[in-house]
Each structure stands twice: as structure tokens, then as C-alpha cells.
Design a protein around this motif. Sequence first.
Motif, short mmCIF file in Angstrom:
data_model
loop_
_atom_site.label_atom_id
_atom_site.label_comp_id
_atom_site.label_asym_id
_atom_site.label_seq_id
_atom_site.Cartn_x
_atom_site.Cartn_y
_atom_site.Cartn_z
N TYR A 258 7.80 -4.47 -12.46
CA TYR A 258 6.45 -4.49 -11.94
C TYR A 258 6.38 -5.12 -10.55
CZ TYR A 258 5.62 -3.03 -16.67
OH TYR A 258 5.67 -2.33 -17.85
N ASN A 259 5.20 -5.07 -9.96
CA ASN A 259 5.07 -5.40 -8.53
C ASN A 259 5.47 -6.83 -8.20
OD1 ASN A 259 2.73 -5.80 -10.10
ND2 ASN A 259 1.41 -5.97 -8.31
N PHE A 260 5.33 -7.78 -9.14
CA PHE A 260 5.67 -9.16 -8.80
C PHE A 260 7.18 -9.39 -8.69
CE2 PHE A 260 6.57 -9.46 -13.19
CZ PHE A 260 5.50 -8.91 -13.87
N SER A 261 7.97 -8.45 -9.15
CA SER A 261 9.43 -8.59 -9.01
C SER A 261 9.91 -8.14 -7.64
CB SER A 261 10.15 -7.74 -10.06
OG SER A 261 9.88 -8.19 -11.35
N LEU A 262 9.08 -7.39 -6.95
CA LEU A 262 9.48 -6.76 -5.68
C LEU A 262 10.02 -7.78 -4.69
CD1 LEU A 262 9.20 -4.22 -3.70
CD2 LEU A 262 6.99 -5.16 -3.14
N SER A 263 9.25 -8.83 -4.49
CA SER A 263 9.61 -9.84 -3.48
C SER A 263 11.00 -10.42 -3.75
CB SER A 263 8.53 -10.92 -3.52
OG SER A 263 8.94 -12.04 -2.81
N SER A 264 11.22 -10.84 -4.98
CA SER A 264 12.50 -11.48 -5.33
C SER A 264 13.66 -10.49 -5.19
CB SER A 264 12.39 -12.01 -6.76
OG SER A 264 13.64 -12.15 -7.34
N PHE A 265 13.47 -9.26 -5.65
CA PHE A 265 14.54 -8.27 -5.61
C PHE A 265 14.95 -7.95 -4.17
CE2 PHE A 265 14.32 -8.31 -9.86
CZ PHE A 265 13.88 -7.21 -10.59
N VAL A 266 13.96 -7.91 -3.29
CA VAL A 266 14.27 -7.55 -1.90
C VAL A 266 14.88 -8.73 -1.16
CG1 VAL A 266 13.31 -6.75 0.29
CG2 VAL A 266 12.45 -5.81 -1.86
N ARG A 267 14.26 -9.89 -1.29
CA ARG A 267 14.76 -11.07 -0.55
C ARG A 267 16.19 -11.42 -0.94
NH1 ARG A 267 12.85 -14.94 -2.55
NH2 ARG A 267 11.03 -14.21 -3.68
N ASN A 268 16.52 -11.22 -2.21
CA ASN A 268 17.86 -11.58 -2.68
C ASN A 268 18.85 -10.43 -2.57
OD1 ASN A 268 17.35 -14.36 -3.67
ND2 ASN A 268 15.95 -13.36 -5.09
N HIS A 269 18.41 -9.36 -1.93
CA HIS A 269 19.29 -8.18 -1.69
C HIS A 269 19.87 -7.64 -2.99
CE1 HIS A 269 18.97 -9.09 2.54
NE2 HIS A 269 19.33 -10.31 2.29
N TYR A 270 19.06 -7.57 -4.00
CA TYR A 270 19.53 -7.07 -5.28
C TYR A 270 19.48 -5.55 -5.36
CZ TYR A 270 19.23 -11.83 -7.29
OH TYR A 270 19.39 -13.15 -7.58
N VAL A 271 18.56 -4.96 -4.59
CA VAL A 271 18.32 -3.53 -4.76
C VAL A 271 18.53 -2.77 -3.46
CG1 VAL A 271 16.72 -3.91 -6.66
CG2 VAL A 271 15.82 -3.77 -4.34
N LEU A 272 18.81 -1.49 -3.62
CA LEU A 272 18.95 -0.62 -2.46
C LEU A 272 17.56 -0.17 -2.02
CD1 LEU A 272 21.91 1.51 -3.84
CD2 LEU A 272 22.02 0.00 -1.86
N THR A 273 17.34 -0.14 -0.72
CA THR A 273 16.04 0.30 -0.21
C THR A 273 16.06 1.81 -0.01
OG1 THR A 273 16.70 0.07 2.08
CG2 THR A 273 15.78 -1.89 1.01
N LEU A 274 14.91 2.38 0.20
CA LEU A 274 14.82 3.83 0.39
C LEU A 274 15.52 4.25 1.68
CD1 LEU A 274 11.23 4.64 -0.88
CD2 LEU A 274 13.39 5.15 -1.97
N ASP A 275 15.48 3.38 2.68
CA ASP A 275 16.21 3.69 3.92
C ASP A 275 17.69 3.82 3.64
OD1 ASP A 275 14.17 1.77 6.28
OD2 ASP A 275 14.07 3.85 5.55
N TYR B 16 8.28 -6.63 3.47
CA TYR B 16 8.55 -6.99 4.86
C TYR B 16 9.86 -6.35 5.32
CZ TYR B 16 5.12 -10.80 4.44
OH TYR B 16 3.99 -11.55 4.25
N LYS B 17 9.85 -5.87 6.55
CA LYS B 17 11.09 -5.36 7.15
C LYS B 17 12.09 -6.51 7.23
CE LYS B 17 10.13 -2.05 10.27
NZ LYS B 17 9.71 -1.50 11.55
N ASN B 18 11.60 -7.66 7.66
CA ASN B 18 12.43 -8.86 7.74
C ASN B 18 11.64 -10.03 7.15
OD1 ASN B 18 13.97 -11.06 8.35
ND2 ASN B 18 13.96 -10.77 10.57
N PRO B 19 12.00 -10.44 5.92
CA PRO B 19 11.23 -11.49 5.26
C PRO B 19 11.16 -12.79 6.07
CG PRO B 19 12.69 -10.45 3.68
CD PRO B 19 13.06 -9.91 5.03
N GLN B 20 12.17 -13.02 6.92
CA GLN B 20 12.16 -14.23 7.74
C GLN B 20 11.16 -14.10 8.90
OE1 GLN B 20 13.89 -16.38 6.20
NE2 GLN B 20 14.90 -14.83 4.95
N ASN B 21 10.79 -12.86 9.19
CA ASN B 21 9.88 -12.61 10.30
C ASN B 21 8.81 -11.62 9.86
OD1 ASN B 21 8.62 -12.30 12.75
ND2 ASN B 21 10.22 -10.98 13.61
N PRO B 22 7.78 -12.10 9.15
CA PRO B 22 6.76 -11.21 8.60
C PRO B 22 6.05 -10.36 9.65
CG PRO B 22 6.59 -13.39 7.62
CD PRO B 22 7.56 -13.51 8.73
N SER B 23 6.01 -10.83 10.87
CA SER B 23 5.27 -10.07 11.88
C SER B 23 6.01 -8.80 12.30
CB SER B 23 5.03 -10.95 13.12
OG SER B 23 6.28 -11.41 13.60
#
Lengths: 542, 465
Positions: free
Chosen positions: B106-123, B152-159
Motif C-alpha cells: 500500500y501507499n505508505f510503504s512507497l517511501s521506505s521502499f524507494v529511499r532504501n533502494h529496495y525496488v526497481l523504478t519504472l525508469d 521524489y526524484k531525489n529524496p535528499q533534495n525534494p525540490s
Amino acid sequence: MFRFKLGTYILVTIILLLVFSIIVPLITIGGHSKIPFEVFSLRSELGFVYLKSIIFSIVSSVCCVLFGFIFSQFISGIKFNSPKGRKLIVFLLPMTLGNLTIAFLFKQSLFNTAFFSGIIKGGMYMQYLALLIIQIWQYGFLFIYLFWVNTSSLSQNKIEIAKAYHFSYWVKLRDIILPHSRNLIILLFLLGFVFSLYDDSKNQFLFKASQGTETELINHLLMRTYQSYLLINPQYASEAILQSSIVIIFYNIVIFFLTLFCINYIILLPTKSKFFFKIKFINLPLTSLTNKFRSVVPFLLVILVILPFFLTAWRTKISLHTDQDIFIAVLMSGIAAITAGILSILFGISAKLAFPKILQDFNTRSTIFFLLLFALLLIPPICILISGFKWMAWLGYDSTLILLFIWILAHSFTSLPILASFIVVNHFRLSMNELDYLHATKVPLTTILSVSFLKRFQAEYILTIIFAFSFIWNESTINKIYSDKIPSYTSNLEMLITGRGADYSKAFGFVLISICLSCCCLALWNYILFKSEKLSLNNEGN
Amino acid sequence: MGSIRKQPKDTRRILVLVTVGILIGLLISYFGLKSYLSKRASDKVTLTILGENSSNLQAMEALKDNYEKQSLVKLDFKPNTFEDAFNKANQDFANKTGLYDIVLQYNFSLSSFVRNHYVLTLDELSSKIPDGQKQFEKDIFPNVWKEVGYYYKNPQNPSAGDVKIAYPFAANTMLLAYNKQMFNDPKNKMVYLRKYHEELEVPTDWPHFKQVAEFFTNLENPTFGVCIAGATGGWLYYEWCGYMQGFNQRIMDKNQGWEGDTSTKVLINSAKAKEATDFFLSMKPYNAGNFVTVDGNEQVRIMKQGNVAMALVWSDYIRFLTYNAGEIDSRFGVTPVPGSKSMLAGGAFYINRQSKNPGEAIKYITTLLQKENQVALMKKGLCSPLKTAYDDPDVQNIPYIPALKHSLDRGVYWIEAGPDADLISNTVTNYLQKAWNGELSSQDALKKIQHEVVVGRKDIFSKIN
């Protein structure tokens, strides 16, 4: 004093394997973490919830033991090998069902009733009281049965002496029944304590225990915290939980030790000759009161055992569906139960042979032994879960046979404390003098094992395997880790009673299968008892 | 003398041992053969799919035979409870065991999965997606996708902006379920008209929601106006967010659930939030059930008793209410929640970075997301993320489809989905349960929630950064 070195080696090996399997993964996860000292404070949220859990566990175990002991006195007149006595096997049924099944039965029995609403509106204390009653239902009847069996084994000489000297019931209780039951009381208290300490299935499923209603117990708090921290990352979540768990284990050991001493002291108090009942009520005609209710009580108790089943059946539609997974789960649980039983028996025999003097009854040194044995059960289940996942990360999931082996081993280890303690306490009946004599007369070890252990305690060993089957079938930590590879009754049941896939009709179908299995196990135990009784009678005849 | 002739019990013991030995042997053979066959079939790719045991996953599993025939890929579904699926996914990702190829979370897992590089992105997967399979992307509800499948494209740089991470597998929202029999009862209509001088209708705004709830509550019958889910585990939190939405009050000053950092303003202790909370608490006299024990399942069960007028129900639970043993339960209707907005949630298909078959995984996902498959899945309970699937004639007879489509069209972020999601949910639940039980005023509850959320978020984001 005879001391069997091989027994010591076997014992130490099993304990080291046990410790290694649980502790090593946890050290690799949290080895570099520092424990913040503020978590030791009982004023923190963790401390407050932990205190509630401990109080609940102690009260629950005391109540279960008292319930078991008192009602066993009402049925003490029923002979063990009588038709009525064999029917009392139904008292073992609640314990064989497991926490999740019982939570479902009570949920369905009470759903949408004014009674249940009253419990919820009554707040924290009412909910804990309801939980206590359910705990007594789950374990109290088992305790009745075990106390009754224990009383049935009272020496005939002592009974004759009591009759000859016209002992009042209280004198008989003080001088004969309590000393005879002392070891069992302590063991059952320990079991009641560890069963209640981390049990949160009933609290969760029935009452949706929460921080807001102050009904949370320690296991739920740990799981909730772990789930929250998983959103940061699993390593952090594991470390945070391990920090809290170390504190909890430390307090558990201290409280466990203290409570054990207190219970031992309290039981011994009335049996000391200086202590004398001077209260008037001991002259009440309790015996005549008991006699009046003696015929009614067993019937009422049986009704209480089967009542939740009938209420659930009345209020729930059944949808029976089976697939090969259930058959596999039964078979796997059977194999694991036999393995766990054998390991526990081996442990129990080794312990008796290695420490015959220490393990002749509950004393200071045997308390330490039991404390070490129960230490595993004082570890929060979340730690076992994390440890299990870590092992699987090291071993991999590729080989199904290795998976099966690890699953069986994990169950054998986690059920060892309870099963082995049951066996060790039963071995109290084997005196040190007898072992010394056998050793002095150079009786071969195989004969000692065969005659003094296997033949004498075969019924207890078979009961141990039945208990093992029940524990493994209903276990929800190890089974969860492997549920994608090895079918699990509890994982499947949980899917049917919680979440988006809930279907209570199918769940009840599942539960019925589990109840049938329990009944089969009990029928088997009854048959074995009947046969062994018949055999002993035949042997006496010959 | 007994030792000379064979004792019958020895024979029985031998028989028992032999039987047990045969059973063990059979079991070992079964697993050994299974393991051998799975290795033999290794030229056939197996995709292991982990998810919560739900109608969504069951629907996908029901369609697997077709896909397996077409693609020669074996699909191995692993349904679990929500907590177990969440734990196992995290453990598999963190331990890099590569056990699961696709994880439905579900949507609340998204942040953790992406920041920790657990999953492959669509790109990262785009080269593996056949060109002809991508048309459905234009058909996904844009707000839904942004909410459950972007980060975020870059979680360290949300802008630096956001980027597509995963395709949604379900689009969820809250809907207003109502008891048609109670609303259509001529006697109720007449009494309501007499009392309020207007027709009895399913409410489309919050003042009418309360008015109708009050009207239907009669403790002597008994009938109730609403059934509110007040259990822990997010239920109370979602309900309260629904009421907050009615007063146009967000929890934080941001645009997506997954957004946020330590500087994000928390808006819980505000006048509007108090108004919304007071309104929420004022529904207590009209509420059926025990509140603190009522989760999604129990809410549906209570509604099914037939004496409750309305409930805010999640779209992935609405099927249990509107169907009974596979047939439509015509007692209940569904409409969007009162007001002009609906909250969005849902889940996405995540492909494990350790998966040995990411190409096959993304092909399977994109096949599932084709319109014809989405229609087939909707007939089995899926809340599809594809817009045009809702217009298909085959799904028009599903009672909740029009309301669901309308809600998803107007859906916006309203519930939290960052690393602080659980903290916020638990804190809100804790204090609102106390407020419901009269232990705290709404003002005190909101103050405490605000304070704990602010402090807790600082702690969480310090651990992330």
C-alpha cells in the motif's frame, strides 16, 4: 552420588544449540546498538504496558492454578480408570485449540451482544477481567485434569491413615494434598505465567486492544512499534525492538525468579508444623458441602467447556473447504511433534541422569534450572521472528528439504522449555536413591532407560507428544516465517478472520477441522490410557 | 513365558512404527519430488507474488491460468495477512533474499521502499516494457497514480521534483454506504418530511449527514444513524480524516501523502480541525457498535444487520457489503462521501531489486493493467486504477462502480503515506479514542496529537537522514 556424564553432555549440547540459534542472529542485528538507559524506567510507555502485562500474567496464572486445584478437589472422588474418569479427557480440549481459535470462538459467541458491549463500555478493567475468564477457560480445565490425575496418584497408605485418624478436610489438605501437589502447583504456575505473558491474539481480535483504551499488552506494543519503524527501515526497526526486548527480558528474569520463590514459600507456609489454622471457618462442614455438589460439578464443568463451541455453531454459518495444504500441515505438525517430543524426552532423561539430586523436587537449585529452561519463553516472540528471518537470510529458501529440517528444528527448540519442564517434573517421581542403587548394581544404561524411564513414564511421554502437536499446530511465530513454503493452520486462519480476505464461514470450517484433530488426539490419549491400565491389570492378574 | 511367544502388542507397535515411517517417507518424497520438479521446470520462469489476502489478489490468482498458457511463465501467489505481507516484504528486501519478484503493498510503504533502494523504478524497467503495452498509462487516474506510485526524484533534495516509481494495482477511496430500505421506507420519508420540511435523501453534505444520522437513531427499535470504525490499526484515523476532509482541513501542509520532511507544517491543532473533531465526536449518540472494536470487517457486519442507515466504508470493503454469496445484496446503496472531495489511497506493484526476472515481472504487470484484464478483475472485486475500465458495459451492473469512479475522479491526498504515517495514525487513534470516551476534550486531544506528531516526526526524519 550417581551422576551421569553423558547426560550432562547431551544437556549442555541442547542448551548451547538453543542459545546459539536464537541469540546469534540477534547479536548480528543489534550488536553495535547502545541501550538507552531511560527505557529501564517503568514510567515510560513501555514500562507501563509491561507492568500491566506482568500483573495480568501473575493474576492469570494464580487464578488458573486456584481454579484447577479447587475444582479438582470436587472431582477427586472420580476414579482415574472409571468410565466417568475417562470422559474428563474433555477438559484437555480448550488447551489444544490455541489462542487464535479461542479468540475466534469467543468473538463469534459474543459478537453484537449486550454482554460484550457491557465489557467494552466497562473499560480497561472489565476487558482484562473478560480476558482473565477466557484464560481460565483455556488453561484452567487442563489444570483441573492434571491436579485430578495427581490426586489420583496419592499413596493409598496416606489415604488410609487420614481415614483412620479422622483427619478433617483442612488437615488432609495441609498435610497430605498440598505437599503432594506442591511440584505440580509450581509447574502449572510457571506455565500459566509464560502462556499469558506474550499472549495478545485474544486481546487483539476480541477487543482491538489499543493505547487509547489502555488495554495494550506488551507483545502488541512491541509488534506495533516494530511495524511503525519498518517504515524507516527494517534494520532500525529490529535494533529498536531488540533494545526494548533486552530490558524486558532482564525484568522478566528478575520477576520470574522472585515470583517463583514467593509461590514456593506460600505453598510451604500451611505445611509447616508451626503454622496452624486458627480461623473458625476450618470447622465448617466442607466435606458435606463437597459431597452435595460432587455429582453436579463434573457435569457443570463439561458444559462450561463445550458452551463456546455450541454458541459459535449457533451464530456462524459453516463453509467447509479443504485442500492438500491442510493434510500437509497436519502431517508436518505430526512429524515436528514427534521430533519435539523425542528431543524433550531426551532432554528430560539427560537432565535427570545428570542432576538427580537437584531435580528431585522444586528447591532453590532446581528453580535456577527451570529459570534457565524457561528463559527462552521469556524472550518476546518478535525477537524469535526477527531471528528466524535472519536465519533464513543466511540459509536461503532454495532447498525445500533444508527448509523442512530447519522448520522442524525450530519448533523442537521453541517447544522444548514447556515439554521438557513437564517431563522433568514428572521425573521427580523417580527417586535419587533408585538411580544410585541401579548405578551401584551396575545395571546397564539401556535397562535403566527402558525400565526406569520409558516403561514407567510412557503415558506421560505420549501426552507430551500430544501437547507438542497442539503447540506446533497452533504456533504462530515460526509458522508465519515459513507459511509461504510450509502450510500453516494459524496463518490460514488469521487470513480468514482479519483483513480484506476475512470470511467467517470459511474460518469456522477451518476451526472445525482443528477441533476434530484435537478430539482425535484426545481420543487417542484416552485409548492409550485405557490400554495401559488394562495391561497393568492383566499383568497384576498374571 | 511371555517372551517365548510373540506378544500381540509388539506386533501393533511394529505396525505403528512402520505406518509412521511410511507417512514420513511419503512426505519426504512429496517435498523432494516437488523440489526436483520445480528445479526441472526452471526453464519455465516462476514469478512469486506477495500480497495481502484480499479480493484483489484473489482476483489476480483467478486469472492466472490464461496468462500462464500465453506466456509460459508460472505465477506463484503468496497471500498473507496484511502484517505478515508487510513484514515479509521488508525482510526479503532488507536481507536481499530475492524470494518475491512482485510485492503488492500500500501507499505508505512507497517511501521506505524507494529511499532504501529496495525496488526497481519504472525508469529502470522502461526498456523491458514492450512498447505496445504502455497505452494504459494515459488511462490511469492521474491523482491516484501520483498518490500511490510517484516519489521524489531525489529524496535528499525534494525540490528536484518527483518521478514515477510503480504502477498502481488498486485505487481506493472511502464511500458512503447506506441502507436503501431505511431510506426508501415510505413511513421514514413521511416523518422526515414532516420534521425537516425536505425530502429524505442520501446526504451530499455534512450538515445533512448529521441530520439524517440523528433522524434514524432510535434506541427503542433500535436503529442507528451511522456505524463509525473506531478501532486501532488505522480505522479511526481514516474515519476522522474523512470528517477532516469535510471541513477542508488537512493534517499537513503538502500535496501528496508521501511528501514531507521535518520542515513540513503540521496543521492538526487548528480551529477547523477542532470543528471537524467536534463534529466527529458529536456523532457518538447516533453510532452503532462498540466503536473501539469496530474495524472494516466489523463495520460491514454491523451494517449487514440491517438497522444502521449509513457508514463511511473503504472501497476495498464495499464489495463485502453490497454482495452476499456472490449475488448483489440490494439492501445497500453506495454514493460518494458528502462534500466535493474524496480521499485517495491504494497500492502499487513493486518489483524487487533482487528479482531474477524483472523483465517477466513488468510484462506481467503491464498485461494485468490492460483494460480487458482490468474489467475482468473488477468483476471479481478489484478497484481498478484505470478510468475507462469503469465505463465498460460489463461492470455497469456492479452496484458501487458509478460512485467509485466519481470518487476517484475527484480524489485528492488526505491521508498520510510517508515514514511518519504510522506515528500519525497511532497518535490520532490514541487521543481520539480517549476523547470519544470522554477522558479528554477535543481541544486537549488535538493539542497532544500535534505535539507528539511534531516531536515524533523530528525523531523519524533524523533517523532517515
